[in-house]
Motif scaffolding. Sequence first.
Motif, PDB file in Angstrom:
ATOM      1  N   UNK A 811       0.840  -1.203   0.000  1.00 12.55           N
ATOM      2  CA  UNK A 811       0.000   0.000   0.000  1.00 12.55           C
ATOM      3  C   UNK A 811       0.873   1.251   0.000  1.00 12.55           C
ATOM      4  N   UNK A 812       2.083   1.160   0.575  1.00  8.52           N
ATOM      5  CA  UNK A 812       3.008   2.291   0.610  1.00  8.52           C
ATOM      6  C   UNK A 812       3.913   2.337  -0.638  1.00  8.52           C
ATOM      7  N   UNK A 813       3.678   1.405  -1.606  1.00  2.56           N
ATOM      8  CA  UNK A 813       4.469   1.417  -2.835  1.00  2.56           C
ATOM      9  C   UNK A 813       5.826   0.764  -2.681  1.00  2.56           C
ATOM     10  N   UNK A 814       6.027  -0.076  -1.675  1.00  2.00           N
ATOM     11  CA  UNK A 814       7.311  -0.713  -1.456  1.00  2.00           C
ATOM     12  C   UNK A 814       7.257  -2.206  -1.698  1.00  2.00           C
ATOM     13  N   UNK A 815       8.333  -2.881  -1.317  1.00  2.00           N
ATOM     14  CA  UNK A 815       8.436  -4.327  -1.447  1.00  2.00           C
ATOM     15  C   UNK A 815       8.895  -4.923  -0.118  1.00  2.00           C
ATOM     16  N   UNK A 816       8.551  -6.197   0.081  1.00  2.00           N
ATOM     17  CA  UNK A 816       8.982  -6.886   1.295  1.00  2.00           C
ATOM     18  C   UNK A 816       9.494  -8.265   0.905  1.00  2.00           C
ATOM     19  N   UNK A 817      10.594  -8.693   1.491  1.00  2.00           N
ATOM     20  CA  UNK A 817      11.170 -10.009   1.231  1.00  2.00           C
ATOM     21  C   UNK A 817      12.015 -10.417   2.440  1.00  2.00           C
ATOM     22  N   UNK A 818      12.582 -11.600   2.397  1.00  2.00           N
ATOM     23  CA  UNK A 818      13.351 -12.059   3.546  1.00  2.00           C
ATOM     24  C   UNK A 818      14.549 -12.873   3.098  1.00  2.00           C
ATOM     25  N   UNK A 819      15.506 -12.976   4.030  1.00  2.00           N
ATOM     26  CA  UNK A 819      16.639 -13.877   3.938  1.00  2.00           C
ATOM     27  C   UNK A 819      16.725 -14.631   5.249  1.00  2.00           C
ATOM     28  N   UNK A 824      19.651 -20.235  12.610  1.00  6.07           N
ATOM     29  CA  UNK A 824      20.502 -19.061  12.871  1.00  6.07           C
ATOM     30  C   UNK A 824      19.709 -17.760  12.947  1.00  6.07           C
ATOM     31  N   UNK A 825      18.610 -17.654  12.247  1.00  4.38           N
ATOM     32  CA  UNK A 825      17.816 -16.448  12.333  1.00  4.38           C
ATOM     33  C   UNK A 825      17.304 -16.003  10.981  1.00  4.38           C
ATOM     34  N   UNK A 826      16.497 -14.948  11.012  1.00  2.66           N
ATOM     35  CA  UNK A 826      15.841 -14.439   9.807  1.00  2.66           C
ATOM     36  C   UNK A 826      15.956 -12.921   9.771  1.00  2.66           C
ATOM     37  N   UNK A 827      16.068 -12.379   8.532  1.00  2.84           N
ATOM     38  CA  UNK A 827      16.050 -10.919   8.337  1.00  2.84           C
ATOM     39  C   UNK A 827      14.961 -10.592   7.335  1.00  2.84           C
ATOM     40  N   UNK A 828      14.000  -9.775   7.782  1.00  6.40           N
ATOM     41  CA  UNK A 828      12.960  -9.269   6.887  1.00  6.40           C
ATOM     42  C   UNK A 828      13.372  -7.889   6.383  1.00  6.40           C
ATOM     43  N   UNK A 829      13.262  -7.711   5.032  1.00  8.10           N
ATOM     44  CA  UNK A 829      13.576  -6.434   4.414  1.00  8.10           C
ATOM     45  C   UNK A 829      12.302  -5.833   3.846  1.00  8.10           C
ATOM     46  N   UNK A 830      12.201  -4.503   3.920  1.00  5.98           N
ATOM     47  CA  UNK A 830      11.112  -3.811   3.227  1.00  5.98           C
ATOM     48  C   UNK A 830      11.595  -2.403   2.874  1.00  5.98           C
TER      49      UNK A 830
END
Length: 835
Positions: A811-819, A824-830
């Motif tokens: 809705x804000x015109x962005x993208x979201x993804x993860x690694x 070991x853990x997770x990183x969410x990017x947006x």
Amino acid sequence: MTSSYALTPPLVQLLDATADAVFTLDAAGFFSYANRNAAAMVNLTPAEIVGRHLEQDFPDAFSRRWPAESRAAIAEQRPVEYDAFSPSLGTWVRVHIVPTPEGLAVQLRDVTFVKRTEVLQQLTAELNRVSTPGQVGRVLLEQAVSSAGAYMGALVVPSADGAFLELQDDVGYTPELRERFARFSLDLDIPPCGAVRQGRAVFVSGTEFDEQYPGSVAVRADRTRSLAALPLFIEGKLWGVLALSFEEARRFRPAEQEFLLSLVEQCSQAVGRTQAEEGWRVSQTQLRVMLEAAGIGYWELDSQTQMVWRSVRHDTIFGYPDGHPDWTYTCFLEHVLPDDRKRVDQTYQSALALGQPWDFECRVRRADGEVRWIWGHGLALGDHDLKRGHMLGLVQDITGRKQVEEQLRTQADTLAALNRIGQALSAELELGALVQAVTDAGVELTGAQFGAFFYNTTDRNQETHTLYALSGAPREAFAGYPLPRTTAIFGPTFRGEGVIRVDDITQDARYGQNAPYHGMPAGHLPVRSYLAVPVVARTGEVLGGLFFGHGTPGIFTERAERVSLGLAAQTAVALDNARLYQQLQNSHSDLEARVEERTEQLRAQAAELQRSNQELEQFAYIASHDLQAPIRAVTSFAGLLESRYSAQLDERGQKYLTQIVSSGLHMKRLVDDLLAFSRIHTTQHSLEPTDTQAVFGEVAARLAQDESLTTPQMTFDPLPVVLADSRQFDQLLQNLMTNALKYRREGVIPSVHVSAVRDGDLWRFAVRDNGIGIAPEYFGRIFEIFQRLHGQEQYKGTGIGLAVCKKIVERHGGQIWLESTVGQGTTFFFTLRAA
């Protein structure tokens, strides 16, 4: 021995005063009288010489002619006179012998000046007649030997390598001497070699000869007592050495040396002249040969008399191979064509007046009437030239060059036209305009009176039609005639068999064989010259044919044929391109129609989907809102039962009651999350600059108070201000951080770190945890609503949180993804737009 004549003192004084040598001899040859000059010949006084015998006491005082001439005078009793070189005086003398009763009276008069003047005059005359260096050498030898009183002489010249001297000519040499001195080294100890080494003349005589050149004793002639070696230099370079041999010991007085040197100098100049003349003759011969080979004639014009001397090639150029009897400048002008005559004469008069070169090109009419192009060049001779008022020049027939130039111009024009037409054809994709341009170009390039292009085309329904374009004649001129058939005339062109070029088609054997016209129909344009070229594609397909005609026979040349072939090749490419373009246009039109149809379908589907989404969101909102009341009632009454009647329930009843309460609470969370998901689009605020670091502080504070979460570590880097709906960003960050802390590993204190980096106009956020991680195959699934990777007994949740995050970011015109890495853990990017 006899005594002196008794002469009176006056007579003695008179004889002593004369410049002549006067003496008398008795019958036995003894001096009976001598004046001072006669006695001085042998370095004595008159008194000392009287009583001495001339021939016995002074054998070298007179020339070798004396014995014979004096005895002839006595025997014949007559006066004798002769000229001879006097060794004792070193001069030429005229000897006058008069017999007397007592013996001989002799007078010697110095005629050296006269003799040498005669020699120089004769030498000059003879040198003027010779034309080669060898002839000069011969004249020098003869004159030098004669005038110097030498008994023999030789001329030697340096060898090609400069290490030897070689005999070129001689006077008086014996065969044995010629062989001995045919070629000898410069190192030899003889005067000619010494003269070369010293670079000057060498004069040696008597004992001095033997002392200076002891090596010469064994090689020189026995009779030689004196020798003069004089080098000849031409422009500082040795040309030869003159060697004069004398039988007596000569004194070589300065005057004699200078005389001999003057002879050599004069001959050196003559050699230089003859060398130059010989070089000039050679160059003239070479020039004549080159001019003849080049077909160039040469001429010399006397501007006063207008008479012209010229070469045979000159007259041949003008059509007179046997020569013209009286060629003048006026005659030349009469042969120049009238259109060129004035220009040629003006340039001649200007060149003559200004003393400048005369260059011209013009057309002339030869004696046989043929018109030819000539080139001429003339140069007027000035005041410093011997032939002032004359003009020297060249003339050449340049008809061939002019024809080549005309052909090159024609080819250049043709290539330029083909290039221009090729560019026009390559840029033209509309078929009708293209074939008309081709037909017009063909008429222009071939010189045709009219032309036609018959070609095949296929429409969108794959039906083939034969069309044509005309040039040089109105379309009405062919309107009443059928299209050409594959007759004997047209067939080869339509079958692509090659070019047909006929000077007069009406005389061709293939003409007039087909009914109903048996030739051209009445009213048809008159065609005599005929040229037809097939237009064949690269695939071998015959696309059509170019046909050109003219009412005059013999119009189309080989050049026209070559040009038409080039045009046909360009036409084939252009037609292929036009057909491809037409096919592309048809395909494009079809594609546009299909795209438009599909767009309408998608537009309708999108509208239907939007309506369905709106209805679904509305339903979800209403459903979740309406479900709140019964869920609260169920959980409330379940709570009352547990508080008031739990003691009356057995173990199974207690278990059932606990299950009702737990399910009710889960239902409540599910409804709350569903309500939040639906409100993302239904409840929106404008995007405004939002301090994300402040939002992080609020979210972290709330999570720190959540007793269900093990004491977490929540850190951050400096966070930016972005354009966002602050409430939705709060929900986004809380969902991600909650998941990060909830899905923790056993025995590991959960931690979450939030950071952001600038990426152009966006900020890229990262929410990194040290939890259990996510396998790659689930990266896409976890963002779908109600999708869970774990059961409620492991990690409580509804499966809506990440779907909400994805919806907020989009809705804000962005993208979201993860690694993520399992264990070991997770990183969410947006990404969000920068403020």
